[in-house]
Design an enzyme around this catalytic site. Sequence first.
Site: not given
Ligand code: GLO
Ligand code: MG
Length: 343
Positions: A48, A51, A282
């Site tokens: 982000h 981050d 993720d």
């Molecule tokens: C939430 C998302 C989030 C995004 C991250 C990157 O549901 O998956 O984790 O992937 O903020 O923009």
């Molecule tokens: Mg995501």
Amino acid sequence: MSNYVFSFGPWNIHEGADPFGPTVRDSIEFDRKLEQYKKLGFDGVQFHDDDAVPKMNDMSKEQIIAEASAVKKKLDQHGLKAEFVAPRLWEDPRTIDGGYTSNDPNCRKYAVERSLRCIDIAKALGTDLIVFWLAREGTYIRESKDSVVAVRRIADAINAMFDYDGKIRIAIEAKPNEPMDHTFIPTIGHAIGLGMLTKDASRVGCVIESAHAILAGLDPSDEMGYALAHKKLWTVHLNDQNGLKFDQDKTFGAVDLRRAFNQVRILEKHGYADDGHMVGLDVKAMRTQKADDAMRHLSNSRAIFLRLLEKARSFDTKLEADLIAQRNYEALEMYVINHLLGD
Ligand code: GLO
Ligand code: MG
């Protein structure tokens, strides 16, 4: 040998807070997280904007670029690469009702300006890829926003970003709900279609998150296939999801191995890694996980991906073709199951 390069974002190592309870693990500093990447088998870092530059809202453009450049040096020291940067537009008081689609022009202005700073950060980190997770670009009450206007406003924000920088590309991470009731860009078809409303569709692609596709009632590998057919699959967020509930971000393959196999298979079959794309995860550790082993969900997801890759590569495509020609799908199904079970 695997030609796959893996990535994750620092938020995937987390303290375990949920909407009903506080953190259960101590937080780990960003620099300590960076030290873990290679050990866990990862070469790419997803960011982000904040981050990389946590206090960016209180800093000038020049200060932001200087701080992001210092982070780039740390990446270099660890032999890591920034994969993408995403503007975090869902925590600021000005984005309570969305950023680009807010009804308040001052809030929309903030969202676009923040996105331009996100581009500055991406360039300083050495990547041209911006990810749009459009968290609050939706509604809790349908009558509160005009969906035609809202979609055009997202396209206008993308155009402003393209005007600002001639090279950056935007990958849209579709998600149907959470935190909003309904979002304006719920699926990959919507994401790719949105690109056509912008001044340069060739610079708009997508990120497919397995859980988000499942939440939309879709098969993640089919979403990937749709994006691959358009040459728009620029990264992925692999994980798993147990049905239609809150977004779980479970370890890849932990719920449905066959569904995970089909994701790996479509990526492998269509040369996703050969085109230079990373395999992003993720995933979240379970809240119950003790701190000393709270990164295992990352190495496990990678290991499961690689085991499924072996399964994709050893799949008997001659037998598959014969069974398809005979329309003997029962036999094909049993072959898939036996193959996954190791027979
Ligand atoms: C939430 C998302 C989030 C995004 C991250 C990157 O549901 O998956 O984790 O992937 O903020 O923009
Ligand atoms: Mg995501």
